[in-house]
Design an enzyme around this catalytic site. Structure first.
Site, PDB file in Angstrom:
ATOM      1  N   HIS A   1      -6.494   2.222   1.877  1.00  0.00           N
ATOM      2  CA  HIS A   1      -6.138   1.769   0.524  1.00  0.00           C
ATOM      3  C   HIS A   1      -4.866   2.387  -0.043  1.00  0.00           C
ATOM      4  O   HIS A   1      -3.994   1.665  -0.506  1.00  0.00           O
ATOM      5  CB  HIS A   1      -7.305   2.001  -0.437  1.00  0.00           C
ATOM      6  CG  HIS A   1      -7.090   1.383  -1.788  1.00  0.00           C
ATOM      7  ND1 HIS A   1      -6.781   0.043  -1.942  1.00  0.00           N
ATOM      8  CD2 HIS A   1      -7.151   1.904  -3.038  1.00  0.00           C
ATOM      9  CE1 HIS A   1      -6.661  -0.229  -3.238  1.00  0.00           C
ATOM     10  NE2 HIS A   1      -6.872   0.888  -3.918  1.00  0.00           N
TER      11      HIS A   1
ATOM     12  N   ASP B   1      -8.964  -3.949   4.588  1.00  0.00           N
ATOM     13  CA  ASP B   1      -7.617  -4.487   4.424  1.00  0.00           C
ATOM     14  C   ASP B   1      -7.022  -4.870   5.780  1.00  0.00           C
ATOM     15  O   ASP B   1      -5.946  -4.416   6.172  1.00  0.00           O
ATOM     16  CB  ASP B   1      -6.697  -3.525   3.676  1.00  0.00           C
ATOM     17  CG  ASP B   1      -6.888  -3.600   2.163  1.00  0.00           C
ATOM     18  OD1 ASP B   1      -7.831  -4.286   1.711  1.00  0.00           O
ATOM     19  OD2 ASP B   1      -6.100  -2.984   1.430  1.00  0.00           O
TER      20      ASP B   1
ATOM     21  N   HIS C   1      -3.442  -4.903   7.708  1.00  0.00           N
ATOM     22  CA  HIS C   1      -2.611  -5.840   6.941  1.00  0.00           C
ATOM     23  C   HIS C   1      -1.863  -6.830   7.832  1.00  0.00           C
ATOM     24  O   HIS C   1      -0.652  -7.009   7.717  1.00  0.00           O
ATOM     25  CB  HIS C   1      -1.620  -5.083   6.050  1.00  0.00           C
ATOM     26  CG  HIS C   1      -2.231  -4.555   4.783  1.00  0.00           C
ATOM     27  ND1 HIS C   1      -2.889  -5.364   3.880  1.00  0.00           N
ATOM     28  CD2 HIS C   1      -2.273  -3.301   4.259  1.00  0.00           C
ATOM     29  CE1 HIS C   1      -3.310  -4.634   2.867  1.00  0.00           C
ATOM     30  NE2 HIS C   1      -2.971  -3.376   3.078  1.00  0.00           N
TER      31      HIS C   1
ATOM     32  N   ASN D   1     -10.208  -4.225  -0.454  1.00  0.00           N
ATOM     33  CA  ASN D   1      -9.939  -4.992  -1.669  1.00  0.00           C
ATOM     34  C   ASN D   1      -9.200  -6.295  -1.358  1.00  0.00           C
ATOM     35  O   ASN D   1      -9.320  -7.275  -2.114  1.00  0.00           O
ATOM     36  CB  ASN D   1      -9.158  -4.153  -2.677  1.00  0.00           C
ATOM     37  CG  ASN D   1      -7.784  -3.728  -2.194  1.00  0.00           C
ATOM     38  OD1 ASN D   1      -7.665  -3.023  -1.189  1.00  0.00           O
ATOM     39  ND2 ASN D   1      -6.746  -4.124  -2.899  1.00  0.00           N
ATOM     40  N   HIS D   2      -8.470  -6.355  -0.240  1.00  0.00           N
ATOM     41  CA  HIS D   2      -7.783  -7.605   0.096  1.00  0.00           C
ATOM     42  C   HIS D   2      -8.760  -8.662   0.601  1.00  0.00           C
ATOM     43  O   HIS D   2      -8.601  -9.849   0.290  1.00  0.00           O
ATOM     44  CB  HIS D   2      -6.651  -7.341   1.091  1.00  0.00           C
ATOM     45  CG  HIS D   2      -5.432  -6.781   0.428  1.00  0.00           C
ATOM     46  ND1 HIS D   2      -4.326  -7.543   0.115  1.00  0.00           N
ATOM     47  CD2 HIS D   2      -5.173  -5.528  -0.016  1.00  0.00           C
ATOM     48  CE1 HIS D   2      -3.423  -6.780  -0.481  1.00  0.00           C
ATOM     49  NE2 HIS D   2      -3.913  -5.556  -0.570  1.00  0.00           N
TER      50      HIS D   2
ATOM     51  N   ASP E   1      -5.436   0.712   7.380  1.00  0.00           N
ATOM     52  CA  ASP E   1      -5.202  -0.659   6.923  1.00  0.00           C
ATOM     53  C   ASP E   1      -4.261  -1.396   7.884  1.00  0.00           C
ATOM     54  O   ASP E   1      -3.122  -0.968   8.087  1.00  0.00           O
ATOM     55  CB  ASP E   1      -4.592  -0.660   5.525  1.00  0.00           C
ATOM     56  CG  ASP E   1      -5.499   0.007   4.493  1.00  0.00           C
ATOM     57  OD1 ASP E   1      -6.334   0.830   4.877  1.00  0.00           O
ATOM     58  OD2 ASP E   1      -5.340  -0.305   3.293  1.00  0.00           O
TER      59      ASP E   1
END
Length: 247
Positions: free
Chosen positions: A195, A50, A23, A76-77, A21
């Site tokens: 995740h 993500d 981010h 999911n983001h 991820d």
């Protein structure tokens, strides 16, 4: 309508890397690629989703998704951005709490540009490697059966209530990561996921957890698929607690 399941051909010329991820920590990702002497003319970079939220460089995601050597599944983001509705106060607060402020503040035209890109991302991806078939998705594989998932994602959409459950399992499930007994995922030699942030890359059954908490001030990690070597880059804390990390 995008393909929800993508099969990539074997990379006959270079190396494949899978990143956890990101981010919004794209400067660190760029430095990590320099560390492994990444060559975009031969190598490929795969993402378990993500890419955005929490980190300061989330708006750069469109530049990365446009690169021909970069292949990502939806996290999911990205899904929260797709589902965002300004009229839904609870959804706004939830997305803001999860680092979506950068997206919420965009004008509607810019929101639609990001949504268009996120909507094209598949939910699952597979590719051959020297070790066997590798699967990628964000959180976990429903029913621990890759072949069943491939078949389900190939069915016409929408799927109704069953589809909603499938989506939640692919993008949100933490049961295996939190210790619930599961079976190895049938149909792949390895499943790469993110995740659930870990203090280091970790394997449970044949599932490899690659989110090593970069945005929480730990590290960003790459898995090199030919050698199974892990490459990591320390990341300065972006103002988020590391309490979520496992392991």
């Amino acid at each position: 309508m995008s393909e929800l399941f993508v099969s990539l051909p074997a990379n006959q010329q270079g190396r494949d890397f899978v990143v956890g991820d990101v981010h919004g920590c794209f400067s660190e990702l760029r430095a990590l690629l320099e560390q492994v002497v990444f060559d975009g003319s031969r190598d490929r970079l795969l993402s378990v989703g993500d890419l955005v939220d929490r980190g300061p460089e989330s708006p750069q995601v469109l530049e990365w998704l446009a690169r021909p050597w970069f292949h990502a599944v939806r996290g999911n983001h990205e899904q929260m951005a797709l589902d965002f509705d300004l009229a839904d106060t609870d959804a706004c607060e939830r997305y803001l709490h999860n680092g979506g402020g950068w997206f919420i503040c965009l004008d509607e035209a810019d929101k639609q540009a990001y949504r268009a890109a996120f909507g094209k991302l598949p939910l699952a991806m597979e590719l051959p490697s020297p070790h066997g078939l590798i699967g990628l998705l964000h959180a976990d594989c429903p029913q621990d059966d890759w072949n069943a998932l491939r078949k389900q994602l190939s069915l016409p959409q929408p799927w109704g209530e069953e589809g909603g459950r499938l989506l939640r399992q692919i993008m949100w499930c933490r049961l295996r990561a939190r210790g619930t007994p599961r079976q190895p995922v049938k149909g792949v030699c390895m499943l790469c996921v993110g995740h659930t942030p870990q203090r280091e890359v970790r394997s449970i059954d044949n599932v490899r957890y690659l989110d090593t908490g970069g945005v929480y001030g730990c590290s960003l990690s790459l898995l090199q698929l030919d050698s199974l070597q892990i490459h990591s880059m320390p990341v300065a804390n972006k103002g988020y607690s590391s309490a979520e990390l496992n392991g």
